[in-house]
Write a protein that holds these residues in place. Structure first.
Motif, short mmCIF file in Angstrom:
data_model
loop_
_atom_site.label_atom_id
_atom_site.label_comp_id
_atom_site.label_asym_id
_atom_site.label_seq_id
_atom_site.Cartn_x
_atom_site.Cartn_y
_atom_site.Cartn_z
N LYS A 84 1.02 -6.69 4.67
CA LYS A 84 0.81 -5.25 4.50
C LYS A 84 1.60 -4.46 5.52
CE LYS A 84 -1.22 -1.92 2.28
NZ LYS A 84 -0.96 -1.71 0.85
N TYR A 85 1.56 -4.89 6.79
CA TYR A 85 2.22 -4.11 7.84
C TYR A 85 3.69 -4.47 7.98
CZ TYR A 85 -2.20 -2.00 8.92
OH TYR A 85 -3.35 -1.27 8.82
N PHE A 140 -0.58 0.96 5.31
CA PHE A 140 -1.19 1.76 4.26
C PHE A 140 -0.56 3.15 4.22
CE2 PHE A 140 -4.28 -1.48 5.24
CZ PHE A 140 -4.81 -1.83 4.02
#
Length: 622
Positions: free
Chosen positions: A512-513, A518
């Protein structure tokens, strides 16, 4: 062994006292070196005591008589068995590493000397706490770490935020300590003694209602020290202190005292399993509660602080389910990788000139390679991945919950394991591998000796778990044995499931990072706002307690000013005016003064005459 015990106990005190004459003077490197040297002696003595107890020995000494009044007799006595030997070994080892590290970390601080005075006194207080052989001695150490934490959290007292955080921690703990003090009073009222040996061997004969009251009151004290809900808010705010202080408080000293108390009083809690289950339930709640807040926090140190709060929840689950040796095992392994994380965070802060927002860091792996590797190792251990130390201890807690039939608690802890892995590597990715978002041109690594001080913690964070069988055999000399009573296949299934969940959390964070994290819309959601504001609990406390207290203080100030001060001022004015009006008596005119004296004598004689006449009349009447 008695002399060795005294060296382990009093060497940090000597290091603290040495620095007192230089407290307000300019930096003297010798103060830090001497304090670290004393911690080195304490650690070596603790290691010898650990080896002695490992061979089955127990050390009991009485330094002196302390309190003797009526039937109350309390000596300054100390006990080193397998439990306290484990604690002093962990405390002195972590403290030694923190002291050496602090010489570099605090090298530019104007209050360098004062810092080491407080830090060594903090360690001494913790050693008093864990080595005492009675509840009164434990309480002395308990209050000692509370006082020292107040001084260290508010070390930079010129900052309002640091002063507030120090006062918050102190007041929260005083509230909880009232419960503990009442528990100690009830122990003496019930058993007529405060000695561990006598009290804990007599709990089997005491009324259960009394035991429940004692167990609840002692745990209230543990809730304050170990920052359990609802007395948890001080722990994150305590990050206002210097980073080495955070490492010491969160890894080996203050916050572990509550867990130690429950472990030490294990015969009591074994007799009241319903209170034990309540402790385990609260621990599971806190484990998940703190982990959720760490998911969205951007403060480097606060994320690690919430991690500590969550792991303390795991320890209380084990202790509440009567798996005391497992709770102590996780306490020990956690101390190594958590102190390593905090010291690594200190290196990052120095490189970033004390900035803490991880969303404004990134790309620090190359300039801080050694720090990054050590923090990654600590994060893997925290996530509970084999073969790192956190795997062995955390997995045992999950097994204990499942084997005890506490399936809801097990499910909560499993979810907590996923969140722990996620937020740990969210921090790693944003700090070390994310896109560069800071303006520092040349971030620099810490001094070599600071990294060397972190190295033993890194080694133990990786390999300490392999000593589980030896540790189990060692501490069950004092603590009751606990077995989950699960089939081998079930245990392996649990291990694979827990490992899969933890690895999934790591993988999710990395992927995700790696893509930037996000979207900004996530920060506008209600859940994000709820978590980032700590469930609005600090705001609730502010409005419910702090603001009302301020209003009450203002009312008291008005009463003091308009009533108390007014009365005092009126008395002063009356005396002053009467003195001025009567000053003519001492005007220096001899004839006038003689007349006044004659008048006074006549008045006195008249008063005497009236008195005797009245007495005669009364006598005649009766």
């Amino acid at each position: 062994m008695e002399a060795i015990l005294y060296i382990a106990l009093f060497a940090p005190l000597v290091g603290s006292l040495f620095g007192i004459p230089f407290a307000s003077k300019q930096k003297l490197i010798s103060v830090g070196i001497f304090a670290s040297l004393m911690l080195g002696f304490s650690f070596l003595a603790s290691a010898l005591l650990f080896v002695h107890t490992l061979q089955g020995g127990v050390v009991k000494v009485i330094l002196m008589d302390w309190i003797g009044a009526g039937g109350l007799y309390i000596p300054f006595g100390f006990l080193v068995d397998s439990v306290s030997a484990t604690m002093i070994f962990v405390v002195t080892l972590v403290s030694l590493c923190v002291h050496i590290y602090s010489i570099g970390y605090m090298s530019h601080d104007k209050s360098f000397n004062r810092f080491f005075i407080y830090l060594s006194a903090f360690v001494f207080s913790m050693l008093i706490l864990v080595m005492s052989d009675n509840f009164a001695g434990l309480f002395i150490g308990w209050e000692g770490v509370g006082l020292c934490s107040w001084m260290l959290i508010g070390f930079w007292y010129e900052r309002d935020s640091a002063s507030f955080a120090a006062n918050e921690a102190f007041i929260m703990n005083r509230i909880a300590d009232l419960g503990m003090l009442l528990g100690i009073f009830l122990i003496y009222w019930t058993f007529g003694t405060l000695s561990y040996e006598e009290v804990l061997s007599s709990v089997y004969e005491a009324p259960k209602g009394i035991l429940i009251a004692i167990g609840i009151l002692l745990f209230v004290g543990a809730m304050g020290k170990s920052a359990q809900f609802p007395l948890h808010t001080w722990l994150a705010d305590a990050m206002e202190g210097p980073t080495p202080v955070s490492a010491l408080i969160h890894a080996a000293t203050m916050v572990t005292a509550g867990v130690y108390l429950v472990i030490r009083a294990n015969p009591l809690y074994t007799m009241i399993p319903e209170i034990g289950f309540l402790i385990a339930s609260l621990g599971a709640f806190v484990a998940l509660f703190a982990a959720t807040m760490a998911l969205v926090n951007k403060d480097l140190k606060r994320i690690i602080a919430y991690s500590t709060l969550s792991q303390l929840g795991y320890m209380f689950v084990a202790a509440g389910l009567e798996a005391y040796w497992i709770a102590l095992f996780h306490l020990a392994t956690h101390a190594f990788f958590k102190s390593l994380l905090f010291l690594g965070a200190g290196n990052v802060m120095h490189a970033m000139h004390d900035k803490l927002d991880i969303s404004k860091m990134g790309a620090l792996y190359r300039p801080l390679k050694i720090t990054a590797i050590l923090m990654i190792l600590a994060s893997i251990a925290l996530a509970g991945i084999y073969p790192f130390s956190g795997f062995f201890s955390k997995d045992k807690i999950l097994e204990a919950a499942f084997g005890s039939g506490a399936y809801i608690l097990w499910g909560i802890l499993l979810l907590g394991a996923f969140l722990t892995a996620f937020y740990s590597f969210r921090l790693i990715m944003l700090v070390f591998f994310g896109e560069k978002k800071h303006e520092e041109e040349h971030p620099y690594e810490a001094y070599p000796y600071m990294l060397y001080a972190m190295l033993p913690l890194g080694i133990l964070a990786v390999f300490a778990g392999f000593f589980e069988p030896t540790f189990h055999h060692f501490v069950t000399q004092t603590l009751p044995d606990f077995s989950a009573n699960l089939e081998s296949q079930t245990i392996w299934n649990l291990i694979f499931l827990t490992s899969f969940v933890a690895l999934s959390g790591i993988a999710f964070a990395v992927l995700k990072y790696k893509k930037g994290g996000f979207s900004s819309k996530w920060q506008e959601t209600f859940i994000y706002q709820l978590l980032s504001h700590q469930y609005y609990i600090p705001m609730l406390y502010d409005r419910l307690f702090i603001q009302n207290y301020i209003r009450l203080a203002k009312v008291a100030w008005l009463i003091d000013k308009c009533v108390v001060d007014f009365v005092v001022d009126m008395i002063a004015r009356f005396l002053n005016s009467s003195g001025e009006s009567m000053q003519w008596i001492q005007g220096g005119n001899l004839s006038k003064m003689l007349k006044i004296m004659f008048f006074g004598v006549v008045v006195l004689l008249l008063l005497v005459l009236i008195f005797f006449v009245c007495m005669e009349a009364v006598w005649t009447t009766f």
